[in-house]
Write a protein that holds these residues in place. Sequence first.
Motif, PDB file in Angstrom:
ATOM      1  N   UNK A 120       0.829  -1.204   0.000  1.00 38.81           N
ATOM      2  CA  UNK A 120       0.000   0.000   0.000  1.00 38.81           C
ATOM      3  C   UNK A 120       0.868   1.260   0.000  1.00 38.81           C
ATOM      4  N   UNK A 121       1.952   1.241   0.761  1.00 35.98           N
ATOM      5  CA  UNK A 121       2.864   2.363   0.771  1.00 35.98           C
ATOM      6  C   UNK A 121       3.506   2.551  -0.600  1.00 35.98           C
ATOM      7  N   UNK A 122       3.868   1.444  -1.230  1.00 27.92           N
ATOM      8  CA  UNK A 122       4.471   1.515  -2.563  1.00 27.92           C
ATOM      9  C   UNK A 122       3.515   2.142  -3.558  1.00 27.92           C
TER      10      UNK A 122
ATOM     11  N   UNK B 156       2.780  -5.195  -7.042  1.00 25.78           N
ATOM     12  CA  UNK B 156       3.342  -6.533  -7.202  1.00 25.78           C
ATOM     13  C   UNK B 156       4.851  -6.611  -7.068  1.00 25.78           C
ATOM     14  N   UNK B 157       5.520  -5.523  -6.746  1.00 26.41           N
ATOM     15  CA  UNK B 157       6.979  -5.538  -6.595  1.00 26.41           C
ATOM     16  C   UNK B 157       7.328  -5.868  -5.149  1.00 26.41           C
ATOM     17  N   UNK B 158       8.171  -6.882  -4.968  1.00 24.23           N
ATOM     18  CA  UNK B 158       8.652  -7.245  -3.638  1.00 24.23           C
ATOM     19  C   UNK B 158       9.959  -6.503  -3.401  1.00 24.23           C
ATOM     20  N   UNK B 159       9.898  -5.412  -2.655  1.00 26.26           N
ATOM     21  CA  UNK B 159      11.076  -4.576  -2.443  1.00 26.26           C
ATOM     22  C   UNK B 159      12.081  -5.209  -1.494  1.00 26.26           C
ATOM     23  N   UNK B 160      11.768  -6.353  -0.920  1.00 30.37           N
ATOM     24  CA  UNK B 160      12.733  -7.079  -0.105  1.00 30.37           C
ATOM     25  C   UNK B 160      13.629  -7.962  -0.974  1.00 30.37           C
ATOM     26  N   UNK B 161      13.250  -8.172  -2.236  1.00 32.52           N
ATOM     27  CA  UNK B 161      14.005  -9.009  -3.170  1.00 32.52           C
ATOM     28  C   UNK B 161      14.850  -8.120  -4.083  1.00 32.52           C
TER      29      UNK B 161
ATOM     30  N   UNK C  71      13.998  -0.092   2.261  1.00 33.51           N
ATOM     31  CA  UNK C  71      14.263  -0.102   3.701  1.00 33.51           C
ATOM     32  C   UNK C  71      13.042  -0.536   4.495  1.00 33.51           C
ATOM     33  N   UNK C  72      11.866  -0.094   4.097  1.00 34.31           N
ATOM     34  CA  UNK C  72      10.668  -0.505   4.840  1.00 34.31           C
ATOM     35  C   UNK C  72      10.343  -1.972   4.597  1.00 34.31           C
TER      36      UNK C  72
ATOM     37  N   UNK D  30      14.442  -2.256   7.757  1.00 34.22           N
ATOM     38  CA  UNK D  30      15.619  -1.457   8.098  1.00 34.22           C
ATOM     39  C   UNK D  30      16.777  -2.317   8.593  1.00 34.22           C
ATOM     40  N   UNK D  31      16.844  -3.568   8.179  1.00 42.70           N
ATOM     41  CA  UNK D  31      17.938  -4.454   8.595  1.00 42.70           C
ATOM     42  C   UNK D  31      19.254  -4.032   7.953  1.00 42.70           C
TER      43      UNK D  31
END
Length: 105
Positions: free
Chosen positions: A8-10, A36-41, A93-94, A98-99
């Motif tokens: 939702x933020x994206x 649909x973008x996984x920002x952790x990947x 980062x979100x 923030x690791x």
Amino acid sequence: MKILPTALLAVALLAGPSTAFAGSREKISLPVTATGVDFADPDAVARFRADAARQIAAACNPGDRIGADLAPDFKCRREMAASIEPKVRQLVLSATGNKARMATY
């Protein structure tokens, strides 16, 4: 559980137009969506950046404008890419909690 708020933020951050000003030239805006973008990947982020770069190149191509030369507008491309990068870093980062702190200077 963090995927839905991140998505939702994206959408909220990237659905708004990213703009670039090119001196006395016309203002160009381009809506960029991250649905649909996984920002952790990292691979998904790289694909997102590549897709955004293609959309930016198409938006900054002056060939379809009246009285414009056919040379690519690299300044427009740089400015538009720079305008979305802070949002992409924030989403990464979100998504990663923030690791991994990213340098912002």
